[in-house]
Design a protein around this motif. Structure first.
Motif, PDB file in Angstrom:
ATOM      1  N   GLU A  59      16.699 -62.400   5.829  1.00 26.45           N
ATOM      2  CA  GLU A  59      15.496 -63.039   6.348  1.00 26.45           C
ATOM      3  C   GLU A  59      14.501 -62.040   6.925  1.00 26.45           C
ATOM      4  O   GLU A  59      13.312 -62.090   6.634  1.00 26.45           O
ATOM      5  N   GLN A  60      14.978 -61.137   7.757  1.00 25.54           N
ATOM      6  CA  GLN A  60      14.089 -60.231   8.461  1.00 25.54           C
ATOM      7  C   GLN A  60      13.744 -58.971   7.670  1.00 25.54           C
ATOM      8  O   GLN A  60      12.744 -58.333   7.939  1.00 25.54           O
ATOM      9  N   GLN A  61      14.620 -58.602   6.742  1.00 24.66           N
ATOM     10  CA  GLN A  61      14.473 -57.341   6.023  1.00 24.66           C
ATOM     11  C   GLN A  61      14.322 -56.182   7.008  1.00 24.66           C
ATOM     12  O   GLN A  61      13.542 -55.245   6.811  1.00 24.66           O
ATOM     13  N   GLY A  62      15.041 -56.282   8.105  1.00 26.59           N
ATOM     14  CA  GLY A  62      14.967 -55.256   9.140  1.00 26.59           C
ATOM     15  C   GLY A  62      16.088 -54.248   9.007  1.00 26.59           C
ATOM     16  O   GLY A  62      17.027 -54.426   8.222  1.00 26.59           O
ATOM     17  N   PRO A  63      16.029 -53.163   9.779  1.00 27.53           N
ATOM     18  CA  PRO A  63      17.075 -52.129   9.715  1.00 27.53           C
ATOM     19  C   PRO A  63      18.404 -52.631  10.253  1.00 27.53           C
ATOM     20  O   PRO A  63      18.461 -53.514  11.119  1.00 27.53           O
ATOM     21  N   ALA A  64      19.466 -52.087   9.742  1.00 22.58           N
ATOM     22  CA  ALA A  64      20.813 -52.535  10.124  1.00 22.58           C
ATOM     23  C   ALA A  64      21.077 -52.326  11.606  1.00 22.58           C
ATOM     24  O   ALA A  64      21.826 -53.099  12.231  1.00 22.58           O
ATOM     25  N   GLN A  65      20.477 -51.302  12.214  1.00 21.64           N
ATOM     26  CA  GLN A  65      20.735 -51.029  13.626  1.00 21.64           C
ATOM     27  C   GLN A  65      20.191 -52.109  14.553  1.00 21.64           C
ATOM     28  O   GLN A  65      20.524 -52.145  15.741  1.00 21.64           O
ATOM     29  N   ASP A  66      19.370 -53.026  14.020  1.00 19.49           N
ATOM     30  CA  ASP A  66      18.863 -54.123  14.848  1.00 19.49           C
ATOM     31  C   ASP A  66      19.973 -55.085  15.255  1.00 19.49           C
ATOM     32  O   ASP A  66      19.776 -55.937  16.131  1.00 19.49           O
ATOM     33  N   VAL A  67      21.147 -54.968  14.617  1.00 23.71           N
ATOM     34  CA  VAL A  67      22.289 -55.814  15.011  1.00 23.71           C
ATOM     35  C   VAL A  67      22.583 -55.628  16.495  1.00 23.71           C
ATOM     36  O   VAL A  67      22.879 -56.585  17.218  1.00 23.71           O
ATOM     37  N   ASP A  68      22.458 -54.402  16.977  1.00 24.26           N
ATOM     38  CA  ASP A  68      22.757 -54.122  18.379  1.00 24.26           C
ATOM     39  C   ASP A  68      21.770 -54.798  19.321  1.00 24.26           C
ATOM     40  O   ASP A  68      22.109 -55.104  20.464  1.00 24.26           O
ATOM     41  N   LEU A  69      20.536 -55.038  18.857  1.00 20.32           N
ATOM     42  CA  LEU A  69      19.533 -55.673  19.707  1.00 20.32           C
ATOM     43  C   LEU A  69      19.876 -57.133  19.979  1.00 20.32           C
ATOM     44  O   LEU A  69      19.490 -57.687  21.012  1.00 20.32           O
ATOM     45  N   LEU A  70      20.583 -57.762  19.030  1.00 19.61           N
ATOM     46  CA  LEU A  70      20.945 -59.174  19.202  1.00 19.61           C
ATOM     47  C   LEU A  70      22.260 -59.346  19.953  1.00 19.61           C
ATOM     48  O   LEU A  70      22.718 -60.471  20.166  1.00 19.61           O
ATOM     49  N   LYS A  71      22.912 -58.261  20.310  1.00 14.36           N
ATOM     50  CA  LYS A  71      24.080 -58.239  21.184  1.00 14.36           C
ATOM     51  C   LYS A  71      25.133 -59.262  20.748  1.00 14.36           C
ATOM     52  O   LYS A  71      25.700 -59.172  19.662  1.00 14.36           O
TER      53      LYS A  71
END
Length: 674
Positions: free
Chosen positions: A77-89
């Protein structure tokens, strides 16, 4: 006694330069890369409810309680970087809301790393027109603050109009008035000339203008510093403190001046704060040879170590120089200044060599050039007197190492192809005429050589041309009035968002390509675009509005290449129109925190879309520019404050499936749209 004229209405699209964190101000591309401009400090109740509903829907589909579920949502959905997983905790609602408020869900895909291995004519350059002005072209101030403002916002080409200065004088203004009054023979002529000036004063509100025989306003004794307070004029290195020094202003108008020395000092201090890519200084010279000598002295003094005053290969003559690679000019200042073409009688003369820095200037017929006036299209009553034909001295002309200006006569001018460092500057009207009559030749020229487009002189209120029309023709330097917040500057923000002010052209537009025309240089697609509006918050209320009469709505425009552009036919409106070719709007709302009800607007079957040179623009009407952000999946949510224009091709699959996970934000408080 006649009643005084009412004050001219304020032009809300114009604004004085902002010195408090101007990098957060939209228009130059820096705001889109500044985290402070992308964050949200609070959510309205309506927006919070919308986010909660979206979270619950997504959680059922992806299971945010697992890292795998979050990673799948970010990828699909977001096509964002994989490291954004950490932002969603832990995948909780609070983490989900924090993700959006942080700005990490930005709709703008970060620009790819800049390939700086091409000659400098292969790039689009974020450029300013009449940079020194703080408002309209007739009666505003000239200020060094304007240079600080645009440089911190990412501008990489600034303009300086230079005129002869006057030596310091102890005579009072009363003495000057008496000397003017002592010329009765000119009284009738003065009255005639003052007629137009008075009309300007009544129109723009300037009082106490100088007498008509003055070609430009008096010199300011002091200059504002970065905090807006007065500071002394920078000290002169010349032993004579009473000499006249060049000044900067818009000639033959009511604009007030500033000193050339102060402008150079400001450029020195701020040229490479926001970008280390080269800065082009475009000089429009109206000064005497003596004053040009001082210009060279000042530039050499203030820009020491940054000024390109010798070729990278000093053994080459000016006629042999090739344009350097972008990577070889980091933290360098290039001067764009007129360099006279050789006359036929000089064809056998020895080529000019650039083996030493600029020498003492001297008068030279071979260095004479006629400066092109930007006052075309003005009505007869409003035309400025013709600009003087400045004789560019050899020392000043030599500084145009890689950006030498030549008067444009045709694209087939003899010898121009043998001078790779030449630059043609054309007004928007002249350039559109060339585009309509010699499209293929224009496109070929701009693949290899520099061209600069600037707004026509009739734009007295500092309005802007439509830059995307000229970018699609391959023009590298499209100069805009950065003090005006309008559609032109919104497109400039979209083109240079997150960059350092230089953007590599599409492959078919580069000097390495064999593509012959604009039509074939870049793939064209059909586009179906669907945008869903969710909610907005904190819409600024205009001064003349109250809560009951406040009815905002959002208009979406697509700036797409017209069929006439591709075919070299006359472009409707002459390319002046800044509005998009396709327009739709939402329903009218009745709140500063509207629930937009997931309203969907659709653009279907849009033809001629080129990802890299097509723009989507959101305009919120009846109030300050604020297109609300916070959106997800294919939705565009709205929130204040932010810029509402972005490049279509910044993500993969945008043509087959327009995917906007989050709106771009930029702090932007300038301007009102009617």
């Amino acid at each position: 006694m006649a009643a005084p004229a009412p004050p001219a209405p304020a032009d809300h699209k114009l604004g004085v330069p902002k010195l408090d964190e101007p990098q957060l101000q939209a228009g130059g591309g820096t705001a889109s890369a500044t985290s402070q401009a992308r964050t949200v400090k609070h959510l309205s109740d309506i927006f919070a409810r919308c986010l909660k509903a979206e979270y619950e829907s997504l959680n059922k589909r992806y299971n945010f309680g697992t890292k795998e579920g979050i990673a799948a949502w970010l990828a699909e959905e977001q096509q964002g970087p994989a490291q954004d997983v950490d932002l969603l905790k832990d995948g909780s609602l609070s983490a989900f809301v924090g993700y959006y408020m942080s700005g990490s869900a930005n709709v703008m895909k970060p620009p790819p790393p800049l390939d700086d291995s091409y000659p400098i004519s292969n790039y689009f350059i974020s450029s300013s027109h009449n940079t020194y002005l703080t408002g309209n072209q007739l009666s505003s101030e000239s200020s060094v603050d304007a240079y600080k403002n645009v440089l911190l916002r990412g501008c990489r080409c600034v303009e300086i109009d230079v005129w002869d200065g006057e030596p310091p004088s102890s005579s009072s203004s009363e003495d000057e008035d008496e000397s003017v009054a002592a010329k009765p023979k000119k009284e009738k002529k003065e009255k005639k000339e003052l007629g137009f000036r008075k009309r300007l004063e009544l129109r723009f509100g300037r009082k106490g203008s100088p007498p008509p025989e003055e070609k430009s306003p008096p010199k300011n004794p002091s200059l504002p510093d970065g905090n807006g307070s007065a500071r002394e004029t920078p000290s002169r290195s010349n032993s004579s403190t009473n000499r006249a020094e060049p000044r900067v202003l818009h000639g033959y108008t009511l604009t007030k001046d500033t000193t050339f020395r102060a402008v150079c000092a400001t450029i020195r201090d701020y040229a490479f704060v926001s970008s280390d890519l080269p800065l082009i200084v475009s000089l429009e010279v109206h000064t005497s040879p003596e004053q040009q000598e001082i210009m060279v002295e000042i530039m050499t003094e203030y820009w020491k170590g940054m000024l390109v005053d010798l070729p990278l290969d000093p053994s080459q003559s000016s006629e042999e120089l090739e344009l350097p690679l972008l990577k070889d000019l980091k933290r360098k200042i290039l001067i764009k200044v007129k360099r006279a073409a050789k006359h036929p009688a000089d064809s056998d003369a020895r080529p000019t060599t650039l083996q030493a820095p600029a020498e003492e200037p001297r008068r030279s017929n071979s260095a004479t050039s006629t400066l092109t006036s930007s006052s075309d299209d003005l009505p007869d009553a409003a035309k400025k007197p013709p600009a003087p034909k400045a004789k560019i001295t050899e020392a000043l002309a030599k500084l145009g190492i890689y950006t030498g200006g030549y008067t444009f006569k045709s694209l087939e001018q003899p010898g121009m192809s043998k001078i790779p460092t030449h630059v043609f500057s054309l007004s928007e009207k002249a350039l559109m005429e060339v585009h309509e009559t010699q499209q293929a030749a224009l496109f070929k020229h701009n693949k290899h050589f520099f061209m600069r487009a600037y707004p026509k002189g009739l734009r007295l209120n500092s309005s802007n041309l439509n830059p995307s029309v000229f970018w699609r023709a391959g023009v590298q330097i499209v100069a805009l009035n950065w003090q005006r917040w309008d559609g032109g500057m919104m497109q400039n923000e979209a083109m240079f968002a997150g960059t350092a002010g230089w953007v590599l052209k599409p492959e078919g537009y580069r000097s390495t390509s064999n593509e012959a025309t604009q039509k074939t240089a870049i793939p064209h697609h059909n586009l179906d675009l669907s945008i869903e509006f969710i909610a907005g918050q904190d819409i600024p209320l205009p001064e003349e509005e109250d809560d009951k009469s406040f009815h905002p709505y959002v208009k979406v425009e697509l700036h797409v290449e017209k069929h006439e552009e591709r075919e070299g036919e006359p472009v409707p409106g002459g390319g002046k129109k800044k509005g998009g070719e396709y327009k739709l709007k939402t329903k009218t709302q009745h709140s500063q925190n509207p629930d937009l009800g997931r309203e969907i607007i659709k653009f279907e079957g849009v033809r001629g879309v080129t990802e890299e040179l097509t723009f989507v623009r959101y305009v919120t009407y009846l109030f300050r520019i604020s297109v609300f952000r916070d959106c997800f999946r294919k939705h565009v949510g709205l929130q204040s404050p932010l810029l509402s224009s972005f490049r279509v091709g910044l993500r993969e699959n945008l043509i087959s499936r327009f995917y906007v996970p989050f709106s771009e934000s930029c702090v932007c408080e300038l301007g009102w749209f009617p």
